[in-house]
Design a protein around this motif. Sequence first.
Motif, PDB file in Angstrom:
ATOM      1  N   LEU A 379      15.405  34.396 112.000  1.00  0.00           N
ATOM      2  CA  LEU A 379      15.796  35.658 112.617  1.00  0.00           C
ATOM      3  C   LEU A 379      16.436  35.445 113.984  1.00  0.00           C
ATOM      4  N   PHE A 380      15.866  34.549 114.774  1.00  0.00           N
ATOM      5  CA  PHE A 380      16.370  34.322 116.123  1.00  0.00           C
ATOM      6  C   PHE A 380      17.426  33.215 116.179  1.00  0.00           C
ATOM      7  N   GLY A 381      17.733  32.596 115.050  1.00  0.00           N
ATOM      8  CA  GLY A 381      18.771  31.579 115.019  1.00  0.00           C
ATOM      9  C   GLY A 381      18.381  30.287 115.705  1.00  0.00           C
ATOM     10  N   ALA A 382      17.105  29.921 115.629  1.00  0.00           N
ATOM     11  CA  ALA A 382      16.616  28.693 116.259  1.00  0.00           C
ATOM     12  C   ALA A 382      16.544  27.571 115.229  1.00  0.00           C
ATOM     13  N   GLY A 383      16.747  26.344 115.687  1.00  0.00           N
ATOM     14  CA  GLY A 383      16.706  25.186 114.804  1.00  0.00           C
ATOM     15  C   GLY A 383      15.427  24.383 114.962  1.00  0.00           C
ATOM     16  N   GLY A 384      15.243  23.415 114.071  1.00  0.00           N
ATOM     17  CA  GLY A 384      14.133  22.483 114.180  1.00  0.00           C
ATOM     18  C   GLY A 384      12.817  22.965 113.616  1.00  0.00           C
ATOM     19  N   VAL A 385      12.840  23.895 112.664  1.00  0.00           N
ATOM     20  CA  VAL A 385      11.590  24.474 112.193  1.00  0.00           C
ATOM     21  C   VAL A 385      10.741  23.481 111.413  1.00  0.00           C
ATOM     22  N   ASP A 386      11.362  22.558 110.686  1.00  0.00           N
ATOM     23  CA  ASP A 386      10.583  21.598 109.896  1.00  0.00           C
ATOM     24  C   ASP A 386       9.741  20.703 110.808  1.00  0.00           C
ATOM     25  N   ALA A 387      10.363  20.154 111.855  1.00  0.00           N
ATOM     26  CA  ALA A 387       9.623  19.306 112.789  1.00  0.00           C
ATOM     27  C   ALA A 387       8.548  20.118 113.519  1.00  0.00           C
ATOM     28  N   TYR A 388       8.877  21.347 113.817  1.00  0.00           N
ATOM     29  CA  TYR A 388       7.927  22.227 114.504  1.00  0.00           C
ATOM     30  C   TYR A 388       6.670  22.423 113.666  1.00  0.00           C
ATOM     31  N   LEU A 389       6.842  22.744 112.395  1.00  0.00           N
ATOM     32  CA  LEU A 389       5.692  23.002 111.528  1.00  0.00           C
ATOM     33  C   LEU A 389       4.880  21.734 111.248  1.00  0.00           C
ATOM     34  N   ALA A 390       5.490  20.583 111.411  1.00  0.00           N
ATOM     35  CA  ALA A 390       4.786  19.320 111.160  1.00  0.00           C
ATOM     36  C   ALA A 390       4.082  18.779 112.394  1.00  0.00           C
ATOM     37  N   ASP A 391       4.294  19.418 113.556  1.00  0.00           N
ATOM     38  CA  ASP A 391       3.774  18.891 114.818  1.00  0.00           C
ATOM     39  C   ASP A 391       2.265  19.132 114.916  1.00  0.00           C
ATOM     40  N   ASP A 392       1.498  18.043 114.857  1.00  0.00           N
ATOM     41  CA  ASP A 392       0.040  18.167 114.920  1.00  0.00           C
ATOM     42  C   ASP A 392      -0.536  17.571 116.200  1.00  0.00           C
ATOM     43  N   THR A 393       0.331  17.422 117.228  1.00  0.00           N
ATOM     44  CA  THR A 393      -0.161  16.862 118.492  1.00  0.00           C
ATOM     45  C   THR A 393       0.151  17.731 119.707  1.00  0.00           C
ATOM     46  N   SER A 394       1.288  18.412 119.723  1.00  0.00           N
ATOM     47  CA  SER A 394       1.700  19.152 120.923  1.00  0.00           C
ATOM     48  C   SER A 394       0.790  20.351 121.168  1.00  0.00           C
ATOM     49  N   LEU A 395       0.507  20.604 122.440  1.00  0.00           N
ATOM     50  CA  LEU A 395      -0.355  21.710 122.856  1.00  0.00           C
ATOM     51  C   LEU A 395       0.291  22.456 124.016  1.00  0.00           C
ATOM     52  N   PRO A 396      -0.030  23.735 124.207  1.00  0.00           N
ATOM     53  CA  PRO A 396       0.472  24.467 125.376  1.00  0.00           C
ATOM     54  C   PRO A 396       0.127  23.749 126.673  1.00  0.00           C
ATOM     55  N   ILE A 397       1.029  23.877 127.648  1.00  0.00           N
ATOM     56  CA  ILE A 397       0.864  23.167 128.907  1.00  0.00           C
ATOM     57  C   ILE A 397       0.137  24.038 129.933  1.00  0.00           C
ATOM     58  N   ASP A 398      -0.410  23.390 130.947  1.00  0.00           N
ATOM     59  CA  ASP A 398      -0.994  24.102 132.077  1.00  0.00           C
ATOM     60  C   ASP A 398       0.137  24.671 132.929  1.00  0.00           C
ATOM     61  N   TYR A 399      -0.199  25.663 133.734  1.00  0.00           N
ATOM     62  CA  TYR A 399       0.822  26.372 134.498  1.00  0.00           C
ATOM     63  C   TYR A 399       0.636  26.186 135.987  1.00  0.00           C
ATOM     64  N   ASN A 400       1.777  25.964 136.660  1.00  0.00           N
ATOM     65  CA  ASN A 400       1.791  25.884 138.117  1.00  0.00           C
ATOM     66  C   ASN A 400       2.810  26.880 138.662  1.00  0.00           C
ATOM     67  N   ASP A 401       2.374  27.689 139.616  1.00  0.00           N
ATOM     68  CA  ASP A 401       3.277  28.629 140.283  1.00  0.00           C
ATOM     69  C   ASP A 401       3.851  27.939 141.514  1.00  0.00           C
ATOM     70  N   PRO A 402       5.142  27.566 141.485  1.00  0.00           N
ATOM     71  CA  PRO A 402       5.713  26.814 142.605  1.00  0.00           C
ATOM     72  C   PRO A 402       5.940  27.653 143.856  1.00  0.00           C
ATOM     73  N   LYS A 403       5.743  28.952 143.762  1.00  0.00           N
ATOM     74  CA  LYS A 403       5.959  29.831 144.915  1.00  0.00           C
ATOM     75  C   LYS A 403       4.661  30.236 145.601  1.00  0.00           C
ATOM     76  N   ALA A 404       3.543  29.725 145.111  1.00  0.00           N
ATOM     77  CA  ALA A 404       2.249  30.086 145.695  1.00  0.00           C
ATOM     78  C   ALA A 404       1.560  28.844 146.248  1.00  0.00           C
ATOM     79  N   GLU A 405       0.730  29.042 147.251  1.00  0.00           N
ATOM     80  CA  GLU A 405       0.014  27.933 147.877  1.00  0.00           C
ATOM     81  C   GLU A 405      -1.179  27.501 147.026  1.00  0.00           C
ATOM     82  N   GLY A 406      -1.405  26.213 146.975  1.00  0.00           N
ATOM     83  CA  GLY A 406      -2.590  25.689 146.308  1.00  0.00           C
ATOM     84  C   GLY A 406      -2.659  26.082 144.851  1.00  0.00           C
ATOM     85  N   ASP A 407      -3.824  26.578 144.434  1.00  0.00           N
ATOM     86  CA  ASP A 407      -4.048  26.924 143.039  1.00  0.00           C
ATOM     87  C   ASP A 407      -3.798  28.396 142.740  1.00  0.00           C
TER      88      ASP A 407
END
Length: 525
Positions: A379-407
Amino acid sequence: MKKLIYLITVILALGACTDKFEETNTNPYEITGESLQQDFNHVGSFYPSMLGQLFGNQIDHNLINDTYAQHLATPTPFVGGVNNTTYYIRWNSYWAREYDNIMAPAKQVIEVAEADGYTMFVEWANLIKILSMSRVTVYQGPIIYSNFGTTGEVTYDSEEELYTAFFADLDRIIAEFSANTDYVGFNKFDASYGGDVSKWAKLANSMRLRLAIRISKVAPAMAKAQGEKALADPVGLIEANSDNFNVSLYGNKFHAAQICFEWGDTRMSAAMESILIGYKDNRIEKFFDPVSDMSLVADHPDWPYKGIRNGAELVAKDDRLDFSTIDISYNDPAKVTSNKFFTASEVSFLKAEAALRGWTGAGEAQANYETGVRASFELFGAGGVDAYLADDTSLPIDYNDPKAEGDINDFVSRITTTVAWDETDDNETKLEKIITQKWIAAFEDSMEPWVDHRRTGYPKLPFVYQNDSNADWGVIPDGDILRRFPFVNAEREGNPSGVADATAKLGGPDEIGTRLWWDTGGPNF
């Protein structure tokens, strides 16, 4: 004598003229009652405006369900930084939008259509009412549906009564549509399906499945019966992108594009950054634009997208205007002409969950899950769906706000499931995968992801950083989320006994922390 003859002649001439006075003195360019009824104009003209109101704009969509589903986030510290996004209610207007612009005209057009015997138009309006009110109820809980249009202080439907009414109405609507698939009365007024009644029937049946899954934890027997009815109905479901239900923008700009590019009040969310980049999801470039300042993405330069945490501590709007906007194509009304409301990918994910719940006719959970992901990539015209569905290692990343101090505004992702399906996982893990992918695929329409997040706890989104909830609207404990919106002030003031009855049916105080009927707080299985 000549004068008498002349007078008689004039009288006869005048009589002859008045015999055809209406015909000869009618403005050929004037819209008459007869011309309005030709091609169903006197009823059909209501429908485009009703359909166009299903989506709200900034204060009744972007700063509510877009925010709570965490698809988009704002850089703007509205009202001193204390507002809906930080759990202090400033805006609560979706109720008025839907009742004024859908329920009221629907009542009017149904009366006209019933008087003229146009049953198909009656049921089309009834379906639009369900599309609308099934969204309004996820804000407040009990709402006015069965008793809408009665005088005096109006009684609300409890949520159980409401869903029972929805299903009964869908029975009648689907029966009427399936018996009249060759009907052409909708053609002039239907920007979504071009008057194709069979596709409207599929939408109605898909709505049955959506609502059945929504109540599957609180009313499992009703949900199973309704879900299996949808799965078995010969009218079918929305299972190809060509059958998707998209709401026309009628030449207007996509709502979020106006908010993003004209007002600068919305950007990519930090949850989207975390999940899409972590999963190496190529849909990201279809949803959002990369940043121009690479210092913002020093932790992932190969994926140059930056989002804002929902419920962030914000000081100045300018601080984060250079974070990722939505994709620039959304700013062109010639390229983006409609808003996605119900897609084939959602139906596949609904069927995947139904399979986990053991509903007859749902098929296999894995097949439905992977079909849903593929339909979204297509629907969105994106590629690479086969590799995406086979990915059993990648996980969402932690987030850092570069405009805020510290944590400040930073978070550690709580999601520990990968994309690849593993049949040995328990149902809870499988459901998390399904709902997380359903959340991604629903970009453009965040209403149902907001429902799913409350109903299942998935995806495991970050909690708001700045929680300003208090006794005014109810307190949300740390580590929890906003559960509903209070009943609107117009109803509190104009229909106090109705609101009191609705609060009793709600089963808890009229506050933002009170769970709705289907949001049980119990286990998913």
